[in-house]
Motif scaffolding. Structure first.
Motif, PDB file in Angstrom:
ATOM      1  N   CYS A 208       0.820  -1.069  -0.083  1.00  0.00           N
ATOM      2  CA  CYS A 208      -0.017   0.049  -0.073  1.00  0.00           C
ATOM      3  C   CYS A 208       1.020   1.174  -0.062  1.00  0.00           C
ATOM      4  O   CYS A 208       0.748   2.065  -0.773  1.00  0.00           O
ATOM      5  CB  CYS A 208      -0.887   0.038   1.157  1.00  0.00           C
ATOM      6  SG  CYS A 208      -1.843  -1.492   1.722  1.00  0.00           S
ATOM      7  N   CYS A 211       2.665   2.469  -3.478  1.00  0.00           N
ATOM      8  CA  CYS A 211       1.742   3.333  -4.463  1.00  0.00           C
ATOM      9  C   CYS A 211       1.127   4.585  -3.786  1.00  0.00           C
ATOM     10  O   CYS A 211       1.190   5.551  -4.472  1.00  0.00           O
ATOM     11  CB  CYS A 211       0.674   2.450  -4.781  1.00  0.00           C
ATOM     12  SG  CYS A 211       0.936   1.531  -6.258  1.00  0.00           S
ATOM     13  N   HIS A 212       0.975   4.710  -2.497  1.00  0.00           N
ATOM     14  CA  HIS A 212       0.180   5.736  -1.816  1.00  0.00           C
ATOM     15  C   HIS A 212       1.279   6.931  -1.282  1.00  0.00           C
ATOM     16  O   HIS A 212       0.678   7.484  -0.482  1.00  0.00           O
ATOM     17  CB  HIS A 212      -0.667   5.251  -0.875  1.00  0.00           C
ATOM     18  CG  HIS A 212      -1.834   4.721  -1.382  1.00  0.00           C
ATOM     19  ND1 HIS A 212      -2.906   5.667  -1.618  1.00  0.00           N
ATOM     20  CD2 HIS A 212      -2.578   3.582  -1.630  1.00  0.00           C
ATOM     21  CE1 HIS A 212      -4.029   4.924  -2.200  1.00  0.00           C
ATOM     22  NE2 HIS A 212      -3.751   3.643  -2.233  1.00  0.00           N
ATOM     23  N   LYS A 275     -17.024   3.972  -3.065  1.00  0.00           N
ATOM     24  CA  LYS A 275     -17.035   5.196  -2.521  1.00  0.00           C
ATOM     25  C   LYS A 275     -18.506   5.795  -2.648  1.00  0.00           C
ATOM     26  O   LYS A 275     -18.973   5.683  -3.490  1.00  0.00           O
ATOM     27  CB  LYS A 275     -15.875   6.163  -3.011  1.00  0.00           C
ATOM     28  CG  LYS A 275     -14.542   5.961  -2.926  1.00  0.00           C
ATOM     29  CD  LYS A 275     -13.675   7.194  -2.998  1.00  0.00           C
ATOM     30  CE  LYS A 275     -13.781   8.462  -2.362  1.00  0.00           C
ATOM     31  NZ  LYS A 275     -12.691   9.381  -2.590  1.00  0.00           N
ATOM     32  N   SER A 282     -10.660   3.051  -9.405  1.00  0.00           N
ATOM     33  CA  SER A 282     -10.145   2.134 -10.555  1.00  0.00           C
ATOM     34  C   SER A 282      -8.828   1.639 -10.681  1.00  0.00           C
ATOM     35  O   SER A 282      -8.038   2.103  -9.788  1.00  0.00           O
ATOM     36  CB  SER A 282     -10.485   2.979 -11.995  1.00  0.00           C
ATOM     37  OG  SER A 282      -9.861   4.369 -11.492  1.00  0.00           O
ATOM     38  N   MET A 285      -5.914   0.246  -8.625  1.00  0.00           N
ATOM     39  CA  MET A 285      -6.273   0.150  -7.144  1.00  0.00           C
ATOM     40  C   MET A 285      -7.496  -0.939  -7.375  1.00  0.00           C
ATOM     41  O   MET A 285      -8.356  -0.556  -7.756  1.00  0.00           O
ATOM     42  CB  MET A 285      -7.165   1.568  -6.682  1.00  0.00           C
ATOM     43  CG  MET A 285      -7.581   1.312  -5.184  1.00  0.00           C
ATOM     44  SD  MET A 285      -6.466   0.754  -3.851  1.00  0.00           S
ATOM     45  CE  MET A 285      -7.355  -0.085  -2.592  1.00  0.00           C
ATOM     46  N   ARG A 315      -8.333  13.146  -8.130  1.00  0.00           N
ATOM     47  CA  ARG A 315      -8.804  11.813  -8.743  1.00  0.00           C
ATOM     48  C   ARG A 315      -8.634  12.044 -10.389  1.00  0.00           C
ATOM     49  O   ARG A 315      -8.959  12.871 -10.653  1.00  0.00           O
ATOM     50  CB  ARG A 315      -9.936  11.196  -8.486  1.00  0.00           C
ATOM     51  CG  ARG A 315     -10.012  10.332  -6.991  1.00  0.00           C
ATOM     52  CD  ARG A 315     -11.243   9.790  -6.833  1.00  0.00           C
ATOM     53  NE  ARG A 315     -11.452   8.463  -7.745  1.00  0.00           N
ATOM     54  CZ  ARG A 315     -12.397   7.767  -7.693  1.00  0.00           C
ATOM     55  NH1 ARG A 315     -13.530   8.166  -6.925  1.00  0.00           N
ATOM     56  NH2 ARG A 315     -12.618   6.627  -8.347  1.00  0.00           N
TER      57      ARG A 315
HETATM   58  C1  HEC Z   1      -0.780  -0.348  -7.580  1.00  0.00           C
HETATM   59  C2  HEC Z   1      -0.810   0.925  -6.730  1.00  0.00           C
HETATM   60  C3  HEC Z   1      -1.769   0.768  -5.577  1.00  0.00           C
HETATM   61  C4  HEC Z   1      -1.500  -0.295  -4.589  1.00  0.00           C
HETATM   62  C5  HEC Z   1      -0.614  -1.364  -4.193  1.00  0.00           C
HETATM   63  C6  HEC Z   1      -2.789   0.401  -3.670  1.00  0.00           C
HETATM   64  N1  HEC Z   1      -3.396   1.219  -4.036  1.00  0.00           N
HETATM   65 FE1  HEC Z   1      -5.075   2.272  -3.154  1.00  0.00          FE
HETATM   66  N2  HEC Z   1      -5.057   3.515  -4.744  1.00  0.00           N
HETATM   67  C7  HEC Z   1      -4.334   3.257  -5.906  1.00  0.00           C
HETATM   68  C8  HEC Z   1      -4.894   4.551  -6.665  1.00  0.00           C
HETATM   69  C9  HEC Z   1      -4.394   4.818  -8.121  1.00  0.00           C
HETATM   70  C10 HEC Z   1      -6.135   5.174  -6.228  1.00  0.00           C
HETATM   71  C11 HEC Z   1      -6.921   6.061  -6.807  1.00  0.00           C
HETATM   72  C12 HEC Z   1      -8.053   5.301  -7.534  1.00  0.00           C
HETATM   73  C13 HEC Z   1      -9.102   6.270  -8.189  1.00  0.00           C
HETATM   74  O1  HEC Z   1      -8.885   7.453  -8.189  1.00  0.00           O
HETATM   75  O2  HEC Z   1      -9.977   5.656  -9.163  1.00  0.00           O
HETATM   76  C14 HEC Z   1      -6.155   4.347  -4.701  1.00  0.00           C
HETATM   77  C15 HEC Z   1      -7.259   4.752  -3.902  1.00  0.00           C
HETATM   78  C16 HEC Z   1      -7.367   4.060  -2.620  1.00  0.00           C
HETATM   79  C17 HEC Z   1      -8.281   4.506  -1.621  1.00  0.00           C
HETATM   80  C18 HEC Z   1      -9.363   5.558  -1.902  1.00  0.00           C
HETATM   81  C19 HEC Z   1      -9.072   6.817  -0.925  1.00  0.00           C
HETATM   82  C20 HEC Z   1      -9.909   7.931  -1.697  1.00  0.00           C
HETATM   83  O3  HEC Z   1      -9.550   9.175  -0.839  1.00  0.00           O
HETATM   84  O4  HEC Z   1     -10.680   8.093  -2.428  1.00  0.00           O
HETATM   85  C21 HEC Z   1      -8.196   3.905  -0.476  1.00  0.00           C
HETATM   86  C22 HEC Z   1      -8.848   3.925   0.888  1.00  0.00           C
HETATM   87  C23 HEC Z   1      -6.915   2.802  -0.787  1.00  0.00           C
HETATM   88  N3  HEC Z   1      -6.420   3.065  -2.087  1.00  0.00           N
HETATM   89  C24 HEC Z   1      -6.357   1.937   0.174  1.00  0.00           C
HETATM   90  C25 HEC Z   1      -5.187   1.220  -0.412  1.00  0.00           C
HETATM   91  C26 HEC Z   1      -4.783   0.015   0.821  1.00  0.00           C
HETATM   92  C27 HEC Z   1      -5.156  -0.131   2.207  1.00  0.00           C
HETATM   93  C28 HEC Z   1      -3.869  -0.486  -0.007  1.00  0.00           C
HETATM   94  C29 HEC Z   1      -3.063  -1.738   0.395  1.00  0.00           C
HETATM   95  C30 HEC Z   1      -3.915  -2.876   0.829  1.00  0.00           C
HETATM   96  C31 HEC Z   1      -3.616   0.030  -1.405  1.00  0.00           C
HETATM   97  N4  HEC Z   1      -4.583   1.033  -1.539  1.00  0.00           N
HETATM   98  C32 HEC Z   1      -2.834  -0.274  -2.448  1.00  0.00           C
HETATM   99  C33 HEC Z   1      -3.203   2.622  -6.244  1.00  0.00           C
HETATM  100  C34 HEC Z   1      -2.817   1.614  -5.259  1.00  0.00           C
END
Ligand code: HEC
Ligand code: HEC
Length: 319
Positions: A208, A211-212, A275, A282, A285, A315
């Motif tokens: 997590c 990417c974040h 959400k 998308s 994620m 986004r």
């Molecule tokens: C490969 C990259 C990647 C990984 C690994 C990843 N994320 Fe994400 N995540 C994203 C992206 C890109 C978005 C935004 C997607 C969109 O805008 O549609 C996102 C969006 C989110 C959101 C929505 C937040 C918001 O404010 O809208 C959450 C909660 C989240 N991720 C939690 C996690 C967690 C917990 C993990 C690990 C278990 C994780 N992500 C792993 C890329 C990743």
């Protein structure tokens, strides 16, 4: 004056020529090689390990190694790898002895997953996942699953398509990206009754944070908390059409992060991509349907304790 300029000019010319020759040489070479240490590894093959390994593999490996038309780990073209890295194909990691990893020893797989060094000594570039912090028991789970009779990993004689790493990838692998050290001591599982400890473990080992945070390039994979903009979002992974999808700010900042989110909202977003009043999350994620609510809740609990970073991320919604 003129003379000095001339000498300077020659000097610069020579320097540029040397640089160009150096780049040509690097481009002609393969990726760097390292010493391969022999690792003894006795996998458990227990049904629990195989089941846990199936979940971990689905979350951590399948996105890259699975052919979506067959559901098998026979490799594919990585459409979301940045074009600057070259043309990247993930290899066949089914049990086929010729085309897959059927004739790799368990120790060779462990060494690759820990350090990034393949059994021929070649370094697997950053677009192949590495697990330097994962507990030995979870590594065992992944290996036990890769060796199981599950259809995802059953031998398939599909040849690999050779990857063509770019000059940039080769340069970066020479200068910036180095193998991780093989852990010298066993890495224990987190205490699953301690939700902060479990949440931190999952937030780091399910990538997590990778990417974040701010940028893949400034991530610290050996101590994720030291990554630039730790969980503050804004990193720019690509989707399957090569379009940027900025990552969300997951720090407890009230305005720009998830400070106002309830645990329930977080679980819905992470497990199902849902959400309220907004389009679903998308690619890249992906929904983490393999996790149980308690595990996602633990990630939430942990994230609520890390430093808030004010960072507004818009986004990218395309369709
Ligand atoms: C490969 C990259 C990647 C990984 C690994 C990843 N994320 Fe994400 N995540 C994203 C992206 C890109 C978005 C935004 C997607 C969109 O805008 O549609 C996102 C969006 C989110 C959101 C929505 C937040 C918001 O404010 O809208 C959450 C909660 C989240 N991720 C939690 C996690 C967690 C917990 C993990 C690990 C278990 C994780 N992500 C792993 C890329 C990743
Ligand atoms: C982000 C994409 C990505 C992820 C995630 C990923 N891999 Fe890979 N993997 C690759 C690529 C690309 C290569 C080829 C690297 C190279 O050029 O040497 C590779 C190479 C390998 C190899 C070497 C195979 C060979 O024949 O040389 C093994 C084994 C492997 N991966 C296993 C795994 C496992 C197990 C996981 C999950 C824990 C995983 N990979 C996660 C992309 C990925």
């Amino acid at each position: 004056m003129k003379r000095t300029l001339k000498i300077l000019g020659y000097g610069l010319g020579t320097l540029i020529s040397i640089l160009i020759i150096l780049l040509i040489v690097i481009n002609a070479q393969d990726l760097p090689s390292y010493e391969v240490k022999t690792v003894e590894f006795q996998r458990s093959n227990s049904p629990e390990a195989i089941e846990r390994g199936r979940k971990l593999t689905a979350m951590l490996c399948a996105n890259c190694h699975m052919d979506r038309s067959t559901g098998k780990l026979t490799g594919q073209k990585m459409k979301d790898a940045p074009a600057e890295f070259g043309e990247i194909f993930s290899p066949n990691i089914t049990q086929d002895k010729t085309y897959g990893i059927g004739d790799w020893t368990d120790g060779e797989i462990v060494y690759l997953l820990r350090t990034g060094i393949k059994r021929d000594g070649k370094y697997a570039p950053p677009y192949m996942a590495k697990l330097p912090l994962m507990a030995d028991k979870d590594i065992d789970a992944i290996i036990s699953f890769l060796r199981s009779d599950h259809r995802m990993v059953a031998a398939e004689s599909k040849p690999d398509i050779p990857t063509k790493p770019s000059l940039l990838t080769k340069l970066l692998c020479k200068i910036a990206f180095k193998p991780f050290p093989m852990p010298e001591e066993t890495i224990p599982m987190p205490d699953t009754t301690n939700s902060l400890e479990l949440g931190k473990y999952l937030a780091h080992n399910l990538e997590c944070f990778s990417c974040h945070s701010a940028d893949f390039k400034s991530n610290n994979y050996l101590d994720p908390t030291q990554s630039a903009g730790y969980f503050g979002g804004g990193n720019e992974p690509l989707d399957m059409k090569g379009r940027v999808r900025p990552t969300a700010n997951l720090t407890p900042d009230n305005e720009t992060g998830i400070g106002n989110w309830t645990k329930g909202q977080f679980i819905k977003a992470v497990k199902f991509g849902l959400k309220e009043d907004e389009p679903a999350l998308s690619y890249p994620m992906l929904p983490y349907t393999q996790l149980i609510d308690y595990e996602v809740g633990a990630i939430y609990d942990y994230l609520m304790t890390i430093p808030a970073i004010p960072n507004e991320v818009q986004r990218a919604i395309y369709d």
